[in-house]
Scaffold this motif. Sequence first.
Motif, PDB file in Angstrom:
ATOM      1  N   GLN A   1       1.225  -1.226   0.219  1.00 51.03           N
ATOM      2  CA  GLN A   1      -0.047   0.231   0.080  1.00 51.03           C
ATOM      3  C   GLN A   1       0.653   1.140  -0.042  1.00 51.03           C
ATOM      4  O   GLN A   1       0.250   2.631  -0.294  1.00 51.03           O
ATOM      5  N   ASN A   2       2.174   1.242   0.903  1.00 53.00           N
ATOM      6  CA  ASN A   2       3.012   2.162   1.124  1.00 53.00           C
ATOM      7  C   ASN A   2       3.239   2.319  -0.171  1.00 53.00           C
ATOM      8  O   ASN A   2       3.500   3.475  -1.214  1.00 53.00           O
ATOM      9  N   LEU A   3       3.477   1.336  -1.609  1.00 47.18           N
ATOM     10  CA  LEU A   3       4.147   1.662  -2.806  1.00 47.18           C
ATOM     11  C   LEU A   3       3.200   2.557  -3.290  1.00 47.18           C
ATOM     12  O   LEU A   3       3.694   3.011  -4.419  1.00 47.18           O
ATOM     13  N   ALA A   4       2.274   1.865  -3.084  1.00 50.26           N
ATOM     14  CA  ALA A   4       0.899   2.492  -4.397  1.00 50.26           C
ATOM     15  C   ALA A   4       0.808   3.927  -4.376  1.00 50.26           C
ATOM     16  O   ALA A   4       0.840   4.648  -4.929  1.00 50.26           O
ATOM     17  N   ALA A   5       0.940   4.148  -2.431  1.00 48.43           N
ATOM     18  CA  ALA A   5       0.682   5.235  -2.560  1.00 48.43           C
ATOM     19  C   ALA A   5       1.697   6.690  -2.950  1.00 48.43           C
ATOM     20  O   ALA A   5       1.582   7.389  -3.356  1.00 48.43           O
ATOM     21  N   GLY A   6       2.999   6.125  -2.896  1.00 49.31           N
ATOM     22  CA  GLY A   6       3.800   6.566  -3.231  1.00 49.31           C
ATOM     23  C   GLY A   6       4.145   6.604  -4.582  1.00 49.31           C
ATOM     24  O   GLY A   6       3.945   7.630  -5.828  1.00 49.31           O
ATOM     25  N   GLU A   7       3.944   6.142  -5.233  1.00 54.12           N
ATOM     26  CA  GLU A   7       3.267   5.752  -7.229  1.00 54.12           C
ATOM     27  C   GLU A   7       2.536   7.034  -7.052  1.00 54.12           C
ATOM     28  O   GLU A   7       2.692   7.298  -8.609  1.00 54.12           O
ATOM     29  N   GLN A   8       1.194   7.013  -6.825  1.00 53.42           N
ATOM     30  CA  GLN A   8       0.003   8.131  -7.241  1.00 53.42           C
ATOM     31  C   GLN A   8       0.867   8.986  -6.565  1.00 53.42           C
ATOM     32  O   GLN A   8       0.517  10.830  -8.074  1.00 53.42           O
ATOM     33  N   LYS A   9       1.808   9.814  -5.860  1.00 53.86           N
ATOM     34  CA  LYS A   9       2.414  10.871  -5.590  1.00 53.86           C
ATOM     35  C   LYS A   9       3.275  11.201  -6.682  1.00 53.86           C
ATOM     36  O   LYS A   9       2.750  12.634  -7.661  1.00 53.86           O
TER      37      LYS A   9
ATOM     38  N   GLU B   1      14.533  14.000  -9.072  1.00 56.45           N
ATOM     39  CA  GLU B   1      14.904  13.625  -6.774  1.00 56.45           C
ATOM     40  C   GLU B   1      14.028  12.522  -6.424  1.00 56.45           C
ATOM     41  O   GLU B   1      14.147  11.922  -5.943  1.00 56.45           O
ATOM     42  N   SER B   2      12.417  12.923  -7.117  1.00 57.89           N
ATOM     43  CA  SER B   2      11.224  12.548  -6.008  1.00 57.89           C
ATOM     44  C   SER B   2      10.888  10.728  -6.467  1.00 57.89           C
ATOM     45  O   SER B   2      11.292   9.859  -6.199  1.00 57.89           O
ATOM     46  N   LEU B   3      11.157  10.385  -7.907  1.00 52.60           N
ATOM     47  CA  LEU B   3      11.196   9.094  -8.317  1.00 52.60           C
ATOM     48  C   LEU B   3      12.711   8.197  -7.899  1.00 52.60           C
ATOM     49  O   LEU B   3      12.763   7.435  -7.768  1.00 52.60           O
ATOM     50  N   LEU B   4      13.919   9.038  -7.662  1.00 57.43           N
ATOM     51  CA  LEU B   4      15.194   8.421  -7.860  1.00 57.43           C
ATOM     52  C   LEU B   4      15.034   8.270  -6.277  1.00 57.43           C
ATOM     53  O   LEU B   4      15.574   7.030  -6.104  1.00 57.43           O
ATOM     54  N   SER B   5      14.497   8.827  -5.521  1.00 59.36           N
ATOM     55  CA  SER B   5      14.230   8.453  -3.674  1.00 59.36           C
ATOM     56  C   SER B   5      13.173   7.703  -3.675  1.00 59.36           C
ATOM     57  O   SER B   5      13.466   6.337  -2.760  1.00 59.36           O
ATOM     58  N   TYR B   6      12.380   7.623  -4.811  1.00 58.33           N
ATOM     59  CA  TYR B   6      11.205   6.103  -4.638  1.00 58.33           C
ATOM     60  C   TYR B   6      11.829   5.031  -4.725  1.00 58.33           C
ATOM     61  O   TYR B   6      11.505   3.785  -4.375  1.00 58.33           O
ATOM     62  N   LEU B   7      12.858   4.762  -5.894  1.00 59.90           N
ATOM     63  CA  LEU B   7      13.667   3.718  -6.151  1.00 59.90           C
ATOM     64  C   LEU B   7      14.537   3.295  -5.595  1.00 59.90           C
ATOM     65  O   LEU B   7      15.069   1.685  -6.098  1.00 59.90           O
ATOM     66  N   SER B   8      14.521   3.728  -4.287  1.00 58.52           N
ATOM     67  CA  SER B   8      16.317   3.049  -3.270  1.00 58.52           C
ATOM     68  C   SER B   8      14.821   2.267  -2.936  1.00 58.52           C
ATOM     69  O   SER B   8      15.650   0.892  -1.928  1.00 58.52           O
ATOM     70  N   GLU B   9      13.783   1.696  -3.260  1.00 61.80           N
ATOM     71  CA  GLU B   9      12.980   1.007  -2.085  1.00 61.80           C
ATOM     72  C   GLU B   9      12.676  -0.319  -2.831  1.00 61.80           C
ATOM     73  O   GLU B   9      12.914  -0.348  -4.010  1.00 61.80           O
ATOM     74  N   PRO B  10      13.440  -1.227  -2.350  1.00 63.69           N
ATOM     75  CA  PRO B  10      13.983  -1.910  -2.837  1.00 63.69           C
ATOM     76  C   PRO B  10      12.182  -3.439  -3.761  1.00 63.69           C
ATOM     77  O   PRO B  10      12.391  -3.594  -4.427  1.00 63.69           O
ATOM     78  N   GLY B  11      11.363  -3.391  -3.354  1.00 60.50           N
ATOM     79  CA  GLY B  11       9.916  -3.568  -3.256  1.00 60.50           C
ATOM     80  C   GLY B  11       9.708  -2.695  -5.004  1.00 60.50           C
ATOM     81  O   GLY B  11       9.188  -3.718  -5.830  1.00 60.50           O
ATOM     82  N   THR B  12      10.470  -1.223  -5.413  1.00 57.82           N
ATOM     83  CA  THR B  12       9.806  -1.493  -6.909  1.00 57.82           C
ATOM     84  C   THR B  12      10.724  -1.852  -7.834  1.00 57.82           C
ATOM     85  O   THR B  12      10.532  -1.435  -8.885  1.00 57.82           O
ATOM     86  N   LEU B  13      11.277  -2.603  -7.491  1.00 59.00           N
ATOM     87  CA  LEU B  13      12.214  -3.465  -8.577  1.00 59.00           C
ATOM     88  C   LEU B  13      11.749  -3.822  -9.466  1.00 59.00           C
ATOM     89  O   LEU B  13      11.812  -4.267 -10.293  1.00 59.00           O
ATOM     90  N   THR B  14      10.592  -4.409  -9.176  1.00 63.30           N
ATOM     91  CA  THR B  14       8.981  -5.685  -9.258  1.00 63.30           C
ATOM     92  C   THR B  14       7.942  -4.982  -9.479  1.00 63.30           C
ATOM     93  O   THR B  14       6.621  -5.688 -10.022  1.00 63.30           O
ATOM     94  N   TYR B  15       7.821  -4.016  -8.921  1.00 61.61           N
ATOM     95  CA  TYR B  15       6.035  -3.226  -8.831  1.00 61.61           C
ATOM     96  C   TYR B  15       5.454  -3.230 -10.618  1.00 61.61           C
ATOM     97  O   TYR B  15       6.997  -2.026 -11.266  1.00 61.61           O
ATOM     98  N   GLU B  16       4.718  -3.508 -11.006  1.00 58.52           N
ATOM     99  CA  GLU B  16       4.585  -2.712 -11.812  1.00 58.52           C
ATOM    100  C   GLU B  16       3.660  -1.476 -11.450  1.00 58.52           C
ATOM    101  O   GLU B  16       2.514  -0.871 -11.200  1.00 58.52           O
TER     102      GLU B  16
END
Length: 253
Positions: free
Chosen positions: A19-27, A59-74
């Motif tokens: 849910q946190n990943l999804a919320a981050g993507e929406q932002k 900068e926002s995307l770069l920070s978000y992509l430091s989360e491990p789960g984003t490597l396989t996130y759709e």
Amino acid sequence: MKKLLAVIAFVYSQAAYSQNLAAGEQKLAVILKDLNHWVSFKEQANADSLKEANRYFRESLLSYLSEPGTLTYEFKALVKEGLYVAEAEGGAFRIYSWRTGGTGGTQYYSNIYQYKSANKVFAKLQPDISAAAGFWYTDVFVKKAAGKTFYLGIGHAVYSAKDTYQGVKAFSVDRNGLNDTIPLIKTETRMSNELGFTFDPSTVSGKKRDRSLIEYDTETSTFTMPDVAEDGVISKKEVKYRFSGRFFVTVKQ
């Protein structure tokens, strides 16, 4: 009972993380939509707003992509807003591309490379070269040889209405991180980490115009691309490069 509680806790923690990943993507999708708004303007007066919108999204995307789960996130929401996500089979390497501007027919793009190394996930921004248009990537193929894994990105660029580029760029990941200069392609004159061609898109049939003209055969490790005349006209001839054990070399026909 303790084991059951541990399983339940794990399931809930995973659900909360998703849910946190999804919320981050929406932002991020909102930020990218704002960037696209400024990209659509051609007036020089909007240059400062475009620059700031690019900085904020980058900068926002770069920070978000430091989360491990984003490597396989759709990234459905971001893709809908124009983000390109090119992923290698196996889920260990991705290239993110987005449009940053464009004038006079030239389209400008930026990239972030995301990869796994030593069970950690890293995100690296492609250095901004203001004079270069930049590429957007649509595919990443994997080639394994001699105990190493190579990633082969298919990139595109638009310089003008009659000047379009497509090419292959090689990457690898080692203990020092991402290597985006590895000389994996051997031409008749030099060693390089990329190979491509510039062409006039009006000479390509409508069905092929919106997709890659480069094909990769994973069984034979062979790239096939069209031969292009000096005036940018796509010919019926083809150029092939096959992996020889160390490099991709020209296939004599």
